[in-house]
Design a protein around this motif. Structure first.
Motif, PDB file in Angstrom:
ATOM      1  N   ARG A  26      -4.878 -10.343  11.468  1.00 19.85           N
ATOM      2  CA  ARG A  26      -5.356  -9.132  10.809  1.00 19.85           C
ATOM      3  C   ARG A  26      -4.921  -7.890  11.576  1.00 19.85           C
ATOM      4  O   ARG A  26      -4.438  -6.919  10.988  1.00 19.85           O
ATOM      5  N   GLU A  27      -5.057  -7.921  12.913  1.00 22.12           N
ATOM      6  CA  GLU A  27      -4.679  -6.771  13.721  1.00 22.12           C
ATOM      7  C   GLU A  27      -3.170  -6.538  13.682  1.00 22.12           C
ATOM      8  O   GLU A  27      -2.717  -5.400  13.831  1.00 22.12           O
ATOM      9  N   LEU A  77      -1.412  -6.908  11.078  1.00 20.81           N
ATOM     10  CA  LEU A  77      -1.145  -6.553   9.669  1.00 20.81           C
ATOM     11  C   LEU A  77      -0.459  -7.680   8.904  1.00 20.81           C
ATOM     12  O   LEU A  77       0.063  -7.452   7.816  1.00 20.81           O
ATOM     13  N   LEU A  95      -1.960 -10.414   7.595  1.00 18.91           N
ATOM     14  CA  LEU A  95      -2.773 -10.746   6.429  1.00 18.91           C
ATOM     15  C   LEU A  95      -2.599  -9.719   5.321  1.00 18.91           C
ATOM     16  O   LEU A  95      -2.532 -10.072   4.132  1.00 18.91           O
ATOM     17  N   LYS A  96      -2.522  -8.452   5.700  1.00 22.61           N
ATOM     18  CA  LYS A  96      -2.353  -7.391   4.698  1.00 22.61           C
ATOM     19  C   LYS A  96      -1.030  -7.539   3.965  1.00 22.61           C
ATOM     20  O   LYS A  96      -0.965  -7.401   2.741  1.00 22.61           O
ATOM     21  N   ARG A  97       0.029  -7.860   4.717  1.00 18.41           N
ATOM     22  CA  ARG A  97       1.342  -8.020   4.082  1.00 18.41           C
ATOM     23  C   ARG A  97       1.370  -9.253   3.173  1.00 18.41           C
ATOM     24  O   ARG A  97       1.985  -9.233   2.088  1.00 18.41           O
ATOM     25  N   ARG A 110      -1.033 -10.458   1.472  1.00 18.91           N
ATOM     26  CA  ARG A 110      -1.791 -10.184   0.243  1.00 18.91           C
ATOM     27  C   ARG A 110      -1.003  -9.370  -0.765  1.00 18.91           C
ATOM     28  O   ARG A 110      -1.352  -9.338  -1.948  1.00 18.91           O
ATOM     29  N   THR A 111       0.057  -8.699  -0.325  1.00 22.23           N
ATOM     30  CA  THR A 111       0.864  -7.909  -1.258  1.00 22.23           C
ATOM     31  C   THR A 111       1.788  -8.798  -2.081  1.00 22.23           C
ATOM     32  O   THR A 111       2.381  -8.335  -3.053  1.00 22.23           O
ATOM     33  N   ASP A 147      -5.767 -15.367  -1.643  1.00 24.82           N
ATOM     34  CA  ASP A 147      -6.559 -15.229  -0.424  1.00 24.82           C
ATOM     35  C   ASP A 147      -6.951 -16.583   0.180  1.00 24.82           C
ATOM     36  O   ASP A 147      -6.801 -16.782   1.390  1.00 24.82           O
ATOM     37  N   ARG A 153     -12.418  -8.829   6.450  1.00 28.70           N
ATOM     38  CA  ARG A 153     -11.519  -7.677   6.373  1.00 28.70           C
ATOM     39  C   ARG A 153     -10.071  -8.148   6.510  1.00 28.70           C
ATOM     40  O   ARG A 153      -9.758  -8.932   7.389  1.00 28.70           O
ATOM     41  N   TRP A 154      -9.216  -7.595   5.677  1.00 25.45           N
ATOM     42  CA  TRP A 154      -7.830  -8.011   5.649  1.00 25.45           C
ATOM     43  C   TRP A 154      -6.910  -7.052   6.399  1.00 25.45           C
ATOM     44  O   TRP A 154      -5.704  -7.290   6.489  1.00 25.45           O
ATOM     45  N   GLU A 155      -7.465  -5.977   6.901  1.00 26.91           N
ATOM     46  CA  GLU A 155      -6.686  -5.048   7.719  1.00 26.91           C
ATOM     47  C   GLU A 155      -7.579  -4.473   8.808  1.00 26.91           C
ATOM     48  O   GLU A 155      -8.823  -4.552   8.697  1.00 26.91           O
TER      49      GLU A 155
END
Length: 254
Positions: free
Chosen positions: A86-87, A89, A91-93, A95-96, A101, A249-251
């Motif tokens: 997550r730290e 990024l 996970l955020k990438r 999810r795009t 999830d 949290r994802w980001e």
């Protein structure tokens, strides 16, 4: 799970496996430390009068090792993994894209799941040979392992949801690392505790897993008790999964 999800899972597994192998110190924490703890707990259990309480040392050591490995190799490692990704990024990438999830979380944890299952299988075989204990309810042990993996993975996601940074993972996992083994019969079998306390601790997280795995060698659980333990484990896993679903949290926090 459809074919696309399986491909994503395999891809995430390969990525995590390569990253794991880049840092050789990972083997110290994920392999050597749990095994050293197992040896230490064997010394502690030798001080107990297990025979007086009708406890067989062989099956007890199998369930003890499984509990230790589920907590240290799986839960602790996966919690840190989720927070670190997550730290970074990652996970955020992910999810795009088209990865769902649940697949992101399951795929990230899959390498540690495989490692934990392999460790438990090897240790169980070695202990069975050492103590001359053959499995009597192998399906019970398998059920305990499956539900234990689901529980620890869900708990890791829930714990990661509460962590603000990688540095906070060690503090956040302390309750499970120290309290959970004591409450679930990993370190001290419930048979040596007062009856009232032992009856309450049956419902603690991971207690059903420990009971199911030990029953795989002792056959102590009846045909009605095995499904009851599975359901109890599933309830705990669902509870932690719900916490993760609501709070994960994802980001990074800003």
């Amino acid at each position: 799970m459809n074919g696309l999800a399986l491909r994503h899972m395999r891809t995430l597994f390969r990525i995590e496996w390569k990253l794991f192998n880049r840092i050789r110190a990972n083997y110290v924490f994920a392999v050597a430390v749990p095994l050293m703890l197992l040896v230490a707990m064997r010394s502690v259990q030798e001080q107990m009068d297990l025979a007086a309480h009708g406890v067989d040392a062989g099956p007890l050591m199998v369930s003890t090792s499984a509990g230790i490995l589920l907590i240290f190799t799986l839960y602790s490692s996966v919690t840190g993994l989720y927070v670190a990704r997550r730290e970074e990024l990652v996970l955020k990438r992910l999810r795009t894209g088209e990865v769902s999830d649940p697949v992101i979380l399951a795929g990230g944890a899959s390498m540690y799941v495989a490692l934990t299952v392999a460790q438990i299988a090897v240790v169980a075989v070695v202990l069975s040979v050492m103590f001359g204990a053959a499995p009597r309810q192998p399906l019970s042990a398998v059920a305990g392992l499956v539900t234990g993996v689901a529980l620890m993975t869900a708990m890791a996601a829930a714990t990661a949801a509460l962590c603000r940074s990688v540095e906070s993972v060690m503090v956040a996992t302390l309750p499970a690392i120290f309290v959970l083994p004591l409450a679930s019969g990993v370190y001290i079998p419930r048979e040596v505790l007062p009856d009232a306390l032992g009856d309450v601790l049956v419902y603690a997280p991971l207690s059903p897993t420990v009971d199911l795995i030990r029953s795989g060698w002792t056959g102590q659980l009846s045909a009605a008790e095995v499904p009851a333990r599975i359901v109890l484990d599933a309830v705990w896993a669902a509870l932690f999964a719900w916490v993760a679903f609501r709070r994960f949290r994802w980001e990074p926090r800003t």
